[in-house]
Scaffold this motif. Structure first.
Motif, mmCIF file in Angstrom:
data_model
loop_
_atom_site.group_PDB
_atom_site.id
_atom_site.type_symbol
_atom_site.label_atom_id
_atom_site.label_comp_id
_atom_site.label_asym_id
_atom_site.label_seq_id
_atom_site.Cartn_x
_atom_site.Cartn_y
_atom_site.Cartn_z
ATOM 1 N N GLU A 163 -17.835 18.519 4.729
ATOM 2 C CA GLU A 163 -18.377 19.294 3.616
ATOM 3 C C GLU A 163 -17.378 19.396 2.471
ATOM 4 O OE1 GLU A 163 -19.560 23.046 5.205
ATOM 5 O OE2 GLU A 163 -21.165 22.190 6.447
ATOM 6 N N HIS A 164 -16.106 19.376 2.811
ATOM 7 C CA HIS A 164 -15.056 19.404 1.793
ATOM 8 C C HIS A 164 -14.825 18.032 1.157
ATOM 9 C CE1 HIS A 164 -13.694 23.519 2.065
ATOM 10 N NE2 HIS A 164 -13.572 23.441 3.385
ATOM 11 N N GLY A 165 -15.517 17.016 1.629
ATOM 12 C CA GLY A 165 -15.389 15.693 1.041
ATOM 13 C C GLY A 165 -14.430 14.762 1.747
ATOM 14 N N LEU A 166 -13.900 15.182 2.898
ATOM 15 C CA LEU A 166 -13.026 14.301 3.669
ATOM 16 C C LEU A 166 -13.866 13.322 4.475
ATOM 17 C CD1 LEU A 166 -10.253 16.755 4.927
ATOM 18 C CD2 LEU A 166 -10.243 15.285 2.909
ATOM 19 N N SER A 167 -13.395 12.108 4.586
ATOM 20 C CA SER A 167 -14.122 11.043 5.280
ATOM 21 C C SER A 167 -13.731 11.014 6.753
ATOM 22 C CB SER A 167 -13.821 9.693 4.625
ATOM 23 O OG SER A 167 -14.456 8.643 5.322
ATOM 24 N N GLU B 223 -6.878 -0.209 8.717
ATOM 25 C CA GLU B 223 -5.659 0.391 8.167
ATOM 26 C C GLU B 223 -4.988 -0.527 7.148
ATOM 27 O OE1 GLU B 223 -3.342 2.759 6.950
ATOM 28 O OE2 GLU B 223 -4.079 3.639 8.836
ATOM 29 N N THR B 224 -4.599 0.051 6.016
ATOM 30 C CA THR B 224 -3.940 -0.715 4.956
ATOM 31 C C THR B 224 -2.494 -0.303 4.748
ATOM 32 O OG1 THR B 224 -4.870 0.857 3.347
ATOM 33 C CG2 THR B 224 -6.082 -1.207 3.714
ATOM 34 N N ARG B 225 -2.050 0.707 5.495
ATOM 35 C CA ARG B 225 -0.666 1.159 5.392
ATOM 36 C C ARG B 225 0.079 0.879 6.695
ATOM 37 N NH1 ARG B 225 -2.968 6.116 2.690
ATOM 38 N NH2 ARG B 225 -2.441 5.968 0.474
ATOM 39 N N SER B 226 1.335 1.269 6.718
ATOM 40 C CA SER B 226 2.162 1.103 7.909
ATOM 41 C C SER B 226 1.721 2.066 9.004
ATOM 42 C CB SER B 226 3.630 1.366 7.560
ATOM 43 O OG SER B 226 4.407 1.559 8.720
ATOM 44 N N ALA B 227 1.867 1.620 10.258
ATOM 45 C CA ALA B 227 1.562 2.510 11.381
ATOM 46 C C ALA B 227 2.512 3.705 11.422
ATOM 47 C CB ALA B 227 1.643 1.734 12.688
ATOM 48 N N ARG C 191 -8.119 7.809 2.650
ATOM 49 C CA ARG C 191 -8.015 6.840 1.560
ATOM 50 C C ARG C 191 -9.046 7.056 0.465
ATOM 51 N NH1 ARG C 191 -7.895 1.422 5.125
ATOM 52 N NH2 ARG C 191 -9.587 2.614 6.113
ATOM 53 N N GLU C 192 -10.237 7.508 0.837
ATOM 54 C CA GLU C 192 -11.268 7.679 -0.180
ATOM 55 C C GLU C 192 -11.096 8.978 -0.957
ATOM 56 O OE1 GLU C 192 -16.154 8.019 -0.460
ATOM 57 O OE2 GLU C 192 -15.218 7.024 1.257
ATOM 58 N N SER C 193 -10.866 10.081 -0.247
ATOM 59 C CA SER C 193 -10.781 11.388 -0.913
ATOM 60 C C SER C 193 -9.424 11.638 -1.554
ATOM 61 C CB SER C 193 -11.091 12.505 0.088
ATOM 62 O OG SER C 193 -10.145 12.513 1.143
ATOM 63 N N HIS C 194 -8.359 11.131 -0.927
ATOM 64 C CA HIS C 194 -7.000 11.365 -1.413
ATOM 65 C C HIS C 194 -6.204 10.059 -1.310
ATOM 66 C CE1 HIS C 194 -8.481 15.374 -0.372
ATOM 67 N NE2 HIS C 194 -7.606 15.851 -1.249
ATOM 68 N N PRO C 195 -6.498 9.100 -2.176
ATOM 69 C CA PRO C 195 -5.915 7.755 -2.044
ATOM 70 C C PRO C 195 -4.400 7.710 -2.140
ATOM 71 C CG PRO C 195 -7.049 8.015 -4.148
ATOM 72 C CD PRO C 195 -7.417 9.197 -3.328
ATOM 73 N N VAL D 257 -4.288 19.854 2.484
ATOM 74 C CA VAL D 257 -4.436 18.437 2.156
ATOM 75 C C VAL D 257 -4.698 18.259 0.662
ATOM 76 C CG1 VAL D 257 -5.976 16.443 2.428
ATOM 77 C CG2 VAL D 257 -5.145 17.668 4.446
ATOM 78 N N ASP D 258 -5.526 19.122 0.116
ATOM 79 C CA ASP D 258 -5.933 18.962 -1.279
ATOM 80 C C ASP D 258 -4.846 19.389 -2.264
ATOM 81 O OD1 ASP D 258 -8.093 18.121 -3.002
ATOM 82 O OD2 ASP D 258 -8.252 20.239 -3.627
#
Length: 415
Positions: free
Chosen positions: A300-304, A350-354, A320-324, A388-389
């Motif tokens: 509801e807060h927009g987190l995926s 995943e597009t970043r480091s583990a 990545r979508e809500s807070h790239p 987070v936001d």
């Protein structure tokens, strides 16, 4: 818990123990692999069985004086059989990884093939990561989660099994929020004449309570941890049909370890006994309801959410979508500063480091043990989102931390 005896002998260790108790009392433990054991389990794990060597198995030990160790281990075995409906149970593995090791050592030769889920998609180190003994001893191929849906693609898994021809297919995961279709994985294993190892480390309690489907009686081998959603003594467990019993027992002892940690086995026995009480089913149901409430509120807060929700005790958030510009590691650090303890986690695609991935993983087992319900979990989701936001705001972190302190006071851990 005063640790008086420890303080008299070793004040430095007593200070660390007291500090850890206070930390647990004042933080929201949301690492999905953690829980809070009862004082009865803690007492059993700190018992005089620490002093006893008991190599072997009940009624067949290599040392004298094991009559009470036999009683405790048999209680753990019998209770595990009742909880999960297994024909044969070995309660001696020191961890879930050593439980998996026992299956590999019992059924495979070095160089044999294992098909398992990639670690970055929610698998586990002991399923075949190259840094683990599994990846070093065996030929490992890994399947992935569909990055679009967040679900296992069972048809793709079957096709990969046909091309790779594994000796073992591993199911069961450390960061997969959906119910597993054990039968479909078993069908894939049958088609290529492979064993099926189902690792239920995270969901042992949910399976025991019947709120998640069980692989027992479906997969050839079922392994797990005994301290996550089941809340028993820390360690591992292996379950299998009687035809594999001797091979598994020999792979545990003497194949993989010497004397069992009998004080941990005592903790397992006590925790399994607690899980046989009707209240445990209510607890497990609440764990799942709390995870659903947590996930719904975060969405509801927009987190995926990976897979858009959960069937289990955990939610996996893709930032990545809500807070790239926010990494999972930075989110973890900011939340920890507010006394909300969860972990950064990789996400499918995943597009970043583990080491500093794009997601965070949050579990509800420990907070449910404290008495949190769905209303409280929705508020926890609000608190997580605030941090987070606005993760760089010291004022936000302070205010959230103050509310966390109030919640912890309302739901004390050990009264």
């Amino acid at each position: 818990m005063e640790y008086d005896q420890v303080r008299e002998v070793d004040p430095a260790v007593a200070d660390a123990l007291a500090g850890e108790l206070e930390r647990q009392e004042r933080t929201l433990a949301m690492i999905a692999s953690e829980n809070h054991a009862s004082e009865a389990v803690l007492e059993a794990q700190g018992s005089v069985l620490t002093n006893k060597y008991a190599e072997g198995y009940p009624e067949s030990r290599y040392y004298a004086g094991c009559e009470y160790a036999d009683d405790v281990e048999q209680l753990a075995i019998d209770r595990a059989k009742e909880l999960w409906g297994a024909d044969h149970v070995n309660v001696q593995p020191h961890s879930g990884t050593q439980a998996n090791q026992a299956v590999y050592f019992a059924m495979l030769d070095p160089g044999d093939r294992i098909l398992s889920l990639d670690l970055t998609h929610g698998g586990h180190l002991s399923h075949g990561h190259p840094a683990n003994f599994v990846g070093q001893l065996y030929d490992v191929e890994q399947y992935e989660i569909d990055p679009e849906t967040g679900y296992i693609d069972y048809d793709a898994l079957r096709d990969l099994a046909e091309s790779f021809d594994p000796d073992v297919i591993v199911s069961g995961y450390s960061a997969y929020p959906r119910e597993v279709e054990w039968e479909r994985i078993q069908e894939a294993a049958d088609e290529v004449d492979a064993y099926h190892l189902a690792d239920i480390a995270h969901i042992t309690g949910l399976v025991a309570a019947g709120v998640h489907s069980s692989p027992v009686g479906v997969a050839d081998f079922v392994t797990g941890s005994t301290h996550k959603t089941i809340r028993a003594g820390r360690g591992g467990i292996v379950m299998c049909d009687e035809e594999y019993a001797d091979a598994i027992d020999k792979a545990v002892f003497p194949g993989g370890q010497g004397g069992p940690l009998m004080h941990n086995v005592a903790g397992k026995a006590v925790g399994f006994g607690e899980a046989l009480e009707p209240e445990f089913t209510e607890y497990a149901e609440q764990v799942v309801e709390n995870a659903e409430a947590l996930g719904e509120r975060l969405a509801e807060h927009g987190l995926s959410l990976v897979s858009d929700g959960t069937d289990t005790h955990l939610v996996l958030v893709d930032l990545r979508e809500s807070h790239p510009d926010l990494t999972g590691g930075d989110a973890e650090d900011a939340l920890a500063a507010a006394n909300i303890v969860l972990n950064a986690n990789t996400v499918p695609g995943e597009t970043r480091s583990a080491f500093n991935p794009s997601g965070i993983r949050a579990g509800t087992a420990a907070l449910t043990t404290r008495g949190f319900g769905t209303e409280e979990m929705r508020e926890v989701a609000d608190l997580i989102y605030r941090v987070v936001d606005d993760h760089d705001s010291e004022d936000v972190i302070y205010e959230v931390g103050e509310r966390v302190d109030e919640l912890c006071g309302q739901y004390p851990l050990y009264e």
